[in-house]
Write an enzyme that holds these catalytic residues in place. Structure first.
Site, mmCIF file in Angstrom:
data_model
loop_
_atom_site.group_PDB
_atom_site.id
_atom_site.type_symbol
_atom_site.label_atom_id
_atom_site.label_comp_id
_atom_site.label_asym_id
_atom_site.label_seq_id
_atom_site.Cartn_x
_atom_site.Cartn_y
_atom_site.Cartn_z
ATOM 1 N N PHE A 47 -1.887 16.473 3.751
ATOM 2 C CA PHE A 47 -2.102 15.776 2.488
ATOM 3 C C PHE A 47 -0.795 15.718 1.708
ATOM 4 C CE2 PHE A 47 -3.785 14.392 -1.501
ATOM 5 C CZ PHE A 47 -4.739 13.489 -1.084
ATOM 6 N N ASP A 88 -4.470 5.629 5.980
ATOM 7 C CA ASP A 88 -5.013 6.850 6.563
ATOM 8 C C ASP A 88 -6.068 6.451 7.594
ATOM 9 O OD1 ASP A 88 -5.481 9.618 6.729
ATOM 10 O OD2 ASP A 88 -6.912 9.602 5.099
ATOM 11 N N GLU A 96 0.838 -1.206 0.000
ATOM 12 C CA GLU A 96 0.000 0.000 0.000
ATOM 13 C C GLU A 96 0.872 1.255 0.000
ATOM 14 O OE1 GLU A 96 -2.695 1.509 -0.264
ATOM 15 O OE2 GLU A 96 -4.389 0.556 0.743
ATOM 16 N N ASP A 97 0.363 2.327 -0.561
ATOM 17 C CA ASP A 97 1.089 3.588 -0.506
ATOM 18 C C ASP A 97 0.971 4.224 0.879
ATOM 19 O OD1 ASP A 97 -1.636 4.131 -0.823
ATOM 20 O OD2 ASP A 97 -1.363 5.628 -2.387
ATOM 21 N N ARG A 133 1.742 12.475 -9.119
ATOM 22 C CA ARG A 133 2.303 11.142 -8.845
ATOM 23 C C ARG A 133 3.762 11.040 -9.266
ATOM 24 N NH1 ARG A 133 -2.000 7.710 -7.550
ATOM 25 N NH2 ARG A 133 -3.898 7.993 -8.749
HETATM 26 P P1 IMP Z 1 -7.882 5.138 4.005
HETATM 27 O O1 IMP Z 1 -8.933 4.183 3.508
HETATM 28 O O2 IMP Z 1 -8.503 6.347 4.639
HETATM 29 O O3 IMP Z 1 -6.841 4.496 4.875
HETATM 30 O O4 IMP Z 1 -7.196 5.743 2.729
HETATM 31 C C1 IMP Z 1 -6.165 5.118 2.056
HETATM 32 C C2 IMP Z 1 -6.036 5.690 0.678
HETATM 33 O O5 IMP Z 1 -6.338 7.090 0.634
HETATM 34 C C3 IMP Z 1 -4.613 5.595 0.197
HETATM 35 O O6 IMP Z 1 -4.351 4.361 -0.443
HETATM 36 C C4 IMP Z 1 -4.497 6.779 -0.731
HETATM 37 O O7 IMP Z 1 -4.941 6.415 -2.020
HETATM 38 C C5 IMP Z 1 -5.432 7.802 -0.149
HETATM 39 N N1 IMP Z 1 -4.730 8.773 0.707
HETATM 40 C C6 IMP Z 1 -4.783 8.938 2.036
HETATM 41 N N2 IMP Z 1 -4.021 9.947 2.470
HETATM 42 C C7 IMP Z 1 -3.427 10.442 1.356
HETATM 43 C C8 IMP Z 1 -2.478 11.498 1.141
HETATM 44 O O8 IMP Z 1 -2.000 12.217 2.048
HETATM 45 N N3 IMP Z 1 -2.116 11.697 -0.152
HETATM 46 C C9 IMP Z 1 -2.576 10.959 -1.183
HETATM 47 N N4 IMP Z 1 -3.455 9.961 -1.023
HETATM 48 C C10 IMP Z 1 -3.879 9.696 0.239
#
Ligand code: IMP
Length: 182
Positions: free
Chosen positions: A152, A103, A99-100, A165
């Protein structure tokens, strides 16, 4: 500033490469004698995954899954939609989900449940970034690159509305960009 819309560089390409090398060593040691199935979550993980793959010393197969959680805004909807499933089943495989950024944890939880329901031999998660202060559901990250503040972030695969990206560093996006001022 180096890039337009960027407040500052949070993690330089060199810091990232050094950390990725350490993660690669750890993962290679843990999976010695096994064959890995690395699953990248499109699209944010591709740059990280491409670098991580090249520092792994165990045999690795590659697959991708695509989900949408954010659309083009910067806050989680909490709804995860599968846009692309795996090419092959993960049953009986040693799965490493890449995963990148984690959050709220909602995306990871949803993908993990989906993969675990297929009965892999093993399941671990490698995330480049973690924003622990934003967590809504508990998730386990086995290999983590960096813990980051609640801002962000873009670059090194991470986007805002499909852009940035390609930036080689991980950068803090200016607030005006995602709070509607720009
Ligand atoms: P979660 O479901 O809230 O954990 O969100 C995860 C996904 O949200 C990641 O795989 C990203 O695609 C996106 N995301 C969350 N925070 C960021 C950020 O700071 N920059 C870019 N994408 C983010």
């Amino acid at each position: 500033m180096l890039y337009p819309d960027i407040e500052r560089v949070l993690l330089t390409r060199q810091q990232i490469q050094e950390r990725v090398a350490v993660l690669g060593e750890e993962i290679s040691a843990d999976y010695r004698g096994k064959e890995l199935l690395a699953i990248g979550v499109l699209k944010g993980s591709v740059v990280f995954l491409a670098d991580l793959l090249r520092v792994l010393t165990v045999p690795v197969e590659l697959d991708f899954i695509a989900v949408s959680s954010y659309g083009s805004s910067s806050t989680s909807s909490g709804v995860v939609r599968f846009l692309k499933d795996l090419d092959k089943s993960v049953t009986g495989r040693e799965v490493l989900l890449v995963e990148d950024i984690v959050d709220t944890g909602l995306t990871l939880k949803c993908i993990a449940e989906h993969l675990l329901s297929q009965g892999p031999a093993g399941f671990k998660v490698c995330a480049l970034l973690d924003k622990p202060s934003r967590r809504k559901v508990p998730v386990k990250i086995d290999y983590l690159g960096f813990s980051v503040p609640d801002r962000f972030l873009v670059g090194y695969g991470l986007d805002y509305a499909g852009r940035y990206r390609n930036l080689p560093d991980i950068c803090v996006l200016q607030r005006e960009v995602y709070e509607g001022g720009k």
